[in-house]
Design an enzyme around this catalytic site. Structure first.
Site, mmCIF file in Angstrom:
data_model
loop_
_atom_site.group_PDB
_atom_site.id
_atom_site.type_symbol
_atom_site.label_atom_id
_atom_site.label_comp_id
_atom_site.label_asym_id
_atom_site.label_seq_id
_atom_site.Cartn_x
_atom_site.Cartn_y
_atom_site.Cartn_z
ATOM 1 N N ALA A 72 36.464 37.933 46.486
ATOM 2 C CA ALA A 72 37.782 38.488 46.169
ATOM 3 C C ALA A 72 37.926 38.402 44.655
ATOM 4 C CB ALA A 72 38.867 37.683 46.869
ATOM 5 N N GLY A 117 44.717 33.008 40.699
ATOM 6 C CA GLY A 117 43.610 33.018 41.657
ATOM 7 C C GLY A 117 44.042 33.592 42.987
ATOM 8 N N ASN A 118 43.208 33.422 43.995
ATOM 9 C CA ASN A 118 43.550 33.907 45.336
ATOM 10 C C ASN A 118 43.034 32.923 46.379
ATOM 11 O OD1 ASN A 118 40.782 34.812 46.285
ATOM 12 N ND2 ASN A 118 40.969 35.914 44.345
ATOM 13 N N ARG A 119 43.362 33.205 47.637
ATOM 14 C CA ARG A 119 43.109 32.223 48.701
ATOM 15 C C ARG A 119 41.718 32.318 49.327
ATOM 16 N NH1 ARG A 119 47.880 29.910 50.145
ATOM 17 N NH2 ARG A 119 49.763 31.142 49.817
ATOM 18 N N SER A 120 40.841 33.137 48.794
ATOM 19 C CA SER A 120 39.528 33.300 49.442
ATOM 20 C C SER A 120 38.767 31.963 49.473
ATOM 21 C CB SER A 120 38.706 34.343 48.685
ATOM 22 O OG SER A 120 37.415 34.396 49.246
#
Ligand code: CTP
Length: 406
Positions: free
Chosen positions: A270, A201-204
């Protein structure tokens, strides 16, 4: 504009006098409606002198003018600052035992409540539930600021500064220049499962996308927000249809379904460029001494590029976001220009990340490029201000299309 300013009996009631001044200086007519408890904090002469209007508290104080109905009906905006836990409870329950709560029941205009109370009261499940009920009905409830409270204690519960309340309130009644438009916004970050408990995943956080959806709704659009793993507290209040998704495939399906009848699609999410080739049905176990198993990845479809190449509705404006840091190959804008040309979207909002700008709750600075990579707008400020700048740019594309075809 006619504003009703409700004031309840919190220590911060004195700050409402500054708020009243700000509204008056901006040229608005303000009727102050305090609760009886509020008058114990700041007296009637102050409100009457500063507003130049009569001040009443009871439902039957001016029965011949049926004030409790007339005030709510004729108001363009109702603001309650400070709003105590008691007022939130009365409003959530739909009580009408004084002029302020009766006005809240008859108002059809935007309503903004600015709570102020002790941290324990703000966090109490009863208050949390009341705020959720009110937000679900489309009432705008500001989060209180964090800082020094009445005594020596500090925490969440302070009334936001009057200028902040005024800005948030006036933003609710700006031009409804997106009325009749259907728009789709994606927000958050996709998660690609590796096994039942792990994902890439990502930090958005989804905050910018949520602000874009909220701004469109405030300006009159019918909004669908496709939210990839966005925390409930970040999601906008009433007036926005939220479709929760997790993976890129789900996000793509939801965006495309909603985009079929949309005038604009804003891809603020994102999106993971790659996903694991296969997600394990069972939790992946480590084998002692064997080292990590490699993760094979496959490429995800580029949702934005697909929409840009083949819009799903006539005249649809497609907007992308690019979070760039700049590197040896080029600065933020150079990368943005290259991406604008490559993706082919009508607009690309280039956001500088990796510095103080762009993270969490701090102000953003963005540059909006057209498909040729030329700058059409620049904006800096809160996420709400950036969101309005994005919609202004979208309106510009629609206007140019009308001029050309007309
Ligand atoms: N995007 C998309 N589908 C993808 C990847 C990105 O729709 N599979 C969209 C994002 O929502 C955003 C824009 O494309 O609006 C740019 O995303 P970004 O990750 O910056 O672009 P990439 O194409 O991944 O470029 P790079 O990783 O080379 O910076």
């Amino acid at each position: 504009m006619r504003i009703v300013l409700g004031v309840t009996g919190g220590i911060a009631a004195y700050k409402a006098a500054y708020l009243l001044r700000l509204f008056r200086e901006a040229g608005h007519r303000v009727r102050v409606v305090p609760t009886e408890a509020a008058l114990a904090m700041v007296g009637r002469p102050t409100w009457e002198a500063l507003s130049g209007e009569p001040v009443r508290t009871g439902v039957f104080d001016d029965a011949e003018h049926v004030d409790h109905v007339a005030l709510g009906r004729s108001a363009d905006l109702v603001v309650v600052a400070p709003a105590t836990a008691h007022l939130l409870a009365r409003a959530a329950a739909g009580l009408a035992d004084d002029l302020l709560t009766a006005t809240l029941l008859t108002a059809t205009c935007p309503v903004l409540l600015a709570p102020a109370m002790h941290t324990e009261m703000w966090r109490h499940p009863a208050t949390v539930a009341n705020v959720a009920t009110l937000r679900g009905r489309g009432v705008h409830v500001l989060d209180p600021a964090t800082g020094r409270l009445t005594g020596a204690d500090t925490g969440a519960g302070r009334l936001p500064e009057p200028a902040e309340i005024a800005a948030a309130a006036l933003a609710l009644v700006r031009d409804r220049d997106l009325a009749g438009r259907r728009v789709v916004v994606s927000a958050g970050g996709t998660r690609e499962p590796l096994d039942p408990v792990r994902f890439l995943g990502n930090r958005s956080t989804g905050r910018q996308g949520a602000a874009i959806a909220a701004a469109a709704a405030a300006r009159g659009a019918a909004v669908t927000l496709v939210a990839a793993n966005v925390d409930a507290v970040v999601l906008p209040g009433g007036g926005v249809t939220v479709v929760p998704v997790e993976t890129t495939a789900e996000l793509r399906a939801a965006v495309r379904a909603a985009a079929a009848a949309a005038d604009a699609v804003v891809m603020a999410a994102a999106v993971a460029d790659f996903r694991p080739a296969a997600a394990s049905e069972h939790k992946i176990k480590k084998t002692a001494g064997a080292g990590p198993a490699p993760i094979a990845l496959v490429e995800n479809p580029d949702i934005l590029a697909e929409l840009a190449a083949a819009p799903l509705a006539a005249g649809q404006v497609v907007v992308g976001f690019a979070a760039e840091t700049g590197d040896d190959a080029g600065d933020v804008l150079a990368h943005g220009r290259e991406k604008a040309r490559r993706k082919g979207a009508d607009l690309l909002v280039v956001n500088e990340v990796g510095t103080a700008v762009g993270f969490g709750d701090v102000p953003n600075a963005v540059t909006v490029l057209d498909r040729a990579g030329d700058v059409v707008a620049r904006a800096a400020g809160t996420k709400a201000e950036v969101a309005d700048a994005v919609w202004d740019a979208v309106l510009g594309v629609w206007d140019r299309a009308t001029t050309i075809s007309g």
